[in-house]
Every structure is written in structure tokens, then in C-alpha cells.
Design an enzyme around this catalytic site. Structure first.
Site, PDB file in Angstrom:
ATOM      1  N   LYS A 136      36.183  36.195  52.086  1.00 28.54           N
ATOM      2  CA  LYS A 136      36.195  35.503  50.793  1.00 28.54           C
ATOM      3  C   LYS A 136      36.443  34.008  50.980  1.00 28.54           C
ATOM      4  O   LYS A 136      37.243  33.612  51.824  1.00 28.54           O
ATOM      5  CB  LYS A 136      37.302  36.078  49.912  1.00 28.54           C
ATOM      6  CG  LYS A 136      37.370  35.397  48.551  1.00 28.54           C
ATOM      7  CD  LYS A 136      38.634  35.750  47.785  1.00 28.54           C
ATOM      8  CE  LYS A 136      39.596  34.590  47.788  1.00 28.54           C
ATOM      9  NZ  LYS A 136      40.744  34.798  46.899  1.00 28.54           N
ATOM     10  N   GLU A 177      32.904  32.870  45.929  1.00 28.49           N
ATOM     11  CA  GLU A 177      33.738  32.734  44.729  1.00 28.49           C
ATOM     12  C   GLU A 177      33.808  31.300  44.214  1.00 28.49           C
ATOM     13  O   GLU A 177      34.630  30.515  44.669  1.00 28.49           O
ATOM     14  CB  GLU A 177      35.169  33.238  45.013  1.00 28.49           C
ATOM     15  CG  GLU A 177      36.069  33.131  43.774  1.00 28.49           C
ATOM     16  CD  GLU A 177      37.512  33.576  43.986  1.00 28.49           C
ATOM     17  OE1 GLU A 177      37.903  33.819  45.149  1.00 28.49           O
ATOM     18  OE2 GLU A 177      38.251  33.652  43.002  1.00 28.49           O
ATOM     19  N   LYS A 219      31.723  36.490  43.298  1.00 25.80           N
ATOM     20  CA  LYS A 219      33.001  36.677  42.591  1.00 25.80           C
ATOM     21  C   LYS A 219      33.130  35.583  41.539  1.00 25.80           C
ATOM     22  O   LYS A 219      33.634  34.494  41.818  1.00 25.80           O
ATOM     23  CB  LYS A 219      34.159  36.629  43.592  1.00 25.80           C
ATOM     24  CG  LYS A 219      35.538  36.748  42.945  1.00 25.80           C
ATOM     25  CD  LYS A 219      36.598  37.161  43.946  1.00 25.80           C
ATOM     26  CE  LYS A 219      37.980  37.112  43.325  1.00 25.80           C
ATOM     27  NZ  LYS A 219      39.004  37.747  44.145  1.00 25.80           N
TER      28      LYS A 219
HETATM   29  P1  13P Z   1      43.048  36.551  40.351  1.00 29.76           P
HETATM   30  O1  13P Z   1      42.409  37.861  39.911  1.00 29.76           O
HETATM   31  O2  13P Z   1      44.543  36.554  40.209  1.00 29.76           O
HETATM   32  O3  13P Z   1      42.362  35.369  39.747  1.00 29.76           O
HETATM   33  O4  13P Z   1      42.846  36.469  41.919  1.00 29.76           O
HETATM   34  C1  13P Z   1      41.633  36.751  42.447  1.00 29.76           C
HETATM   35  C2  13P Z   1      41.387  35.891  43.612  1.00 29.76           C
HETATM   36  O5  13P Z   1      41.195  36.379  44.700  1.00 29.76           O
HETATM   37  C3  13P Z   1      41.337  34.438  43.435  1.00 29.76           C
HETATM   38  O6  13P Z   1      40.816  33.838  44.558  1.00 29.76           O
END
Ligand code: 13P
Length: 341
Positions: A136, A177, A219
């Protein structure tokens, strides 16, 4: 061959009824979380807390993957199994956060650029050896007066694409993400516009860098009203705006979208996911990769006490079950107080 492997892992991560637990809080973030329950952030407390999550019996029924932090992927359960092994025994795929955090962007006050590309190829190879099968990288886009700028969006999109290409080269599924933050008083319309622009830029960069869309996951944030916006959109409005926005810019070749919770309450995050999954003609799996929305009830029960582990694990199992139901659009509010069935 490699591509096939990536595609199969990506599909497993968004298998129907399952989603991802983000437990990759960096040292600063986990310190904040533990402080909220008056537990000091020592290495042992961080380990013990993660053990609560990872050894919850039956979690594998609702959780397909867990994102770990560099420290966490090297840690073990009390009975001496690596966390990676403990997760695998539950049928859960281990993943790893590989960015080095969002830092202030020079010349662009209020905006951030995510660091971590230098040496990434070598770090990915090590994480793969340690057992990670996906990764990620989080980019952060803030909404405010005159921001985000085009420069900030494209610089982050470029970094995400370079990261994703390196992951696929190293046989890891990249979770891409680009988080547009909910902090601020912006309307849902403004949030829609910025999310659309950001995702367009990200998919353009992914194309330029020859990233295989079938072998990655997105994401994204949901499209909602900014936290301080006086008029808050309804659950139905959020679901419709989010799916409408995603349909405009996310190719159907992407196997799944794993939403972040981003500061929503645990129940809100479940309700929104549920409402989205009730909408017709969805080209991708719509799933979750929640951090706070899965962990808030666990922290509250655990409080750093070994004696509370069973209750904390029950809370995690229950929250994961609610989100699993939401994957099918079958979550109802009475499940909040119901037993897992
Ligand atoms: P949250 O669901 O708390 O936003 O965290 C997800 C995440 O991995 C953020 O990088």
C-alpha cells in the site's frame, strides 16, 4: 505467469463477503491511537495490540488481507509464530505499507507529497521474502481555499504510478491509495469534483507507467460532505455520488475498490458501503480497507489489558461481520446489537 499471480491475489483480496484490515499505522499514528486508551506506545504494547487483531478466531471468514507496518511484519505472537504465519493460518493474506509518509510539499503551503520511492525496489524484495503479497502507498490530497493544485495532484499521481509499477515488477499487488481528505467544510459537490480530478490524474499516470490494471486495487475515499460542512449528505446521497464518481474515472479492468474509512464512524463506514453495494450495475467489487472503522471498537474494549482480549476480539469479529454483510448490501442497523450469525 507473474501477471496471473498478481491478478489472482488481487481477486482474492476482494472476494465476495471479505475486505481488508488496515493495521499499518506508522509509529506516530499508533502512538495516538494507544494514547486515546491511555496505553503507552512501547514496542510490546504495539505488538500485543496487533496480536489481538490478528489472532481473532474466525476473522478469516470476513477479512481477506491485513496491511502491516515495517515493525509489525517482523513481530511475533506470544506463542512465537510470526504475524505473517498467524495470518496465513487464518487464510488471511499479509500486506505491507511501503510509503514513507506524506510530507509538506516545497512551495505548496498546505499540500503534501508522499515520500518513499528511493530504494523501494530493494525494500519490496525484502517484504516479499518476509511474506507480503500486496502493498500500500497512500497519497494525501487536502481540500481548501485554492487547493488542491494541479501540481500537487500530478506529483502524487506520478509517485503512485512509479510505486505501482515497482510493486508489480516485484510480484506484489499494489493498492493505490489517493486519499482526498474529508477534513474541511467542503460540500459533497466539491468533494466529488476533486476526487474525480485526482482519480483521472492517477489513472493517466498508471497508464503512462504501464501498470496492469487487472493486477492492482484502488483504495479511494468515499465522496461525502466535508467533516465541517453544515449540510451533511445522506447515506443514499453518499453512495450514489461515490459510485457515480468512480464510474466516470475507474476502468472496469480494476478488480476492486477497497474504500478507506478516513474518519467516518465505524457505523457510517458500514452504512455507506452497504448502500453502494445495493446500487445496480457495479463493474467492480466494492469492498473495504478500513483502519479506524474496524479498530475503534477493539481499542475501546481492549484498553491494554490481557483480561479484555476476548471481549476486544469479539468486537473486531462483530465489526468485520457487519462489513461483510455490507459487501452484499445485506447489512441492517439491528445487526449492530445482534450476535454474529
Ligand atoms: P482509515 O480507514 O482509518 O482511513 O485507514 C485506512 C488507511 O489505511 C489509510 O491509509
Amino acid at each position: 505467469m507473474k501477471t496471473e499471480n498478481l491478478e489472482s491475489i488481487a481477486r482474492k483480496l476482494v472476494a465476495p463477503g471479505k475486505g481488508i484490515l488496515a493495521a499499518d499505522e506508522s509509529s506516530g499514528t499508533i502512538e495516538k491511537r494507544l494514547k486515546s486508551i491511555s496505553v503507552p506506545s512501547t514496542e510490546e504494547n504495539r505488538r500485543a495490540y496487533r496480536e489481538v487483531l490478528f489472532t481473532t478466531k474466525g476473522a478469516g471468514e470476513f477479512i481477506s488481507g491485513v496491511i502491516l507496518f515495517d515493525e509489525t511484519i517482523r513481530q511475533k505472537t506470544r506463542d512465537g509464530r510470526t504475524f505473517v504465519k498467524a495470518l496465513e493460518e487464518q487464510g488471511i493474506i499479509p500486506g505491507i505499507k511501503v510509503d514513507k509518509g506524506a510530507k509538506g510539499m516545497a512551495n505548496f503551503p498546505g499540500e503534501k507529497i508522499t515520500e518513499g520511492l528511493d530504494g523501494l525496489r530493494e525494500r519490496l524484495a525484502e517484504y516479499r521474502k518476509l511474506g507480503a503479497r500486496f502493498a500500500k502507498w497512500r497519497a494525501v490530497i487536502a481540500i481548501g481555499e485554492k487547493i488542491p493544485t494541479h501540481t500537487c495532484i500530478t506529483a502524487n499521481a506520478e509517485a503512485l504510478a512509479r510505486y505501482a509499477a515497482l510493486c508489480q515488477e516485484g510480484d506484489l499487488v499494489p493498492i493505490v491509495e489517493p486519499e482526498v481528505l474529508m477534513d474541511g467544510a467542503h460540500t459533497i459537490e466539491r468533494y466529488f469534483e476533486v476526487t474525480q480530478e485526482t482519480l483521472e490524474s492517477v489513472f493517466h499516470a498508471l497508464y503512462e507507467h504501464r501498470v496492469s490494471l487487472e493486477g492492482m486495487l484502488l483504495k479511494p475515499n468515499m465522496v461525502l460532505s466535508g467533516k465541517d460542512c453544515p449540510k451533511q449528505a445522506s447515506v443514499q446521497e453518499v453512495a450514489e455520488a461515490t459510485v457515480r464518481c468512480m464510474k466516470r474515472v475507474v476502468p472496469g479492468a480494476v478488480p476492486g475498490l477497497v474504500f478507506l474509512s478516513g474518519g467516518q464512524t465505524d457505523q457510517q463506514a458500514t452504512e455507506h458501503l452497504n448502500a453502494m453495494n445495493q446500487l445496480p450495475d457495479l463493474p467492480w467489487q466494492l469492498s473495504f480497507s478500513y483502519g479506524r472503522a474496524l479498530q475503534a471498537p477493539v481499542l475501546k474494549e481492549w484498553k491494554g489489558e490481557q483480561a479484555n482480549v476476548a471481549k476486544a476480539q469479539q468486537a473486531f469479529h462483530h465489526r468485520a461481520w457487519c462489513n461483510s454483510k455490507a459487501r452484499f448490501g445485506k447489512y441492517t442497523e439491528d445487526m449492530e446489537t445482534a450476535k454474529v450469525a
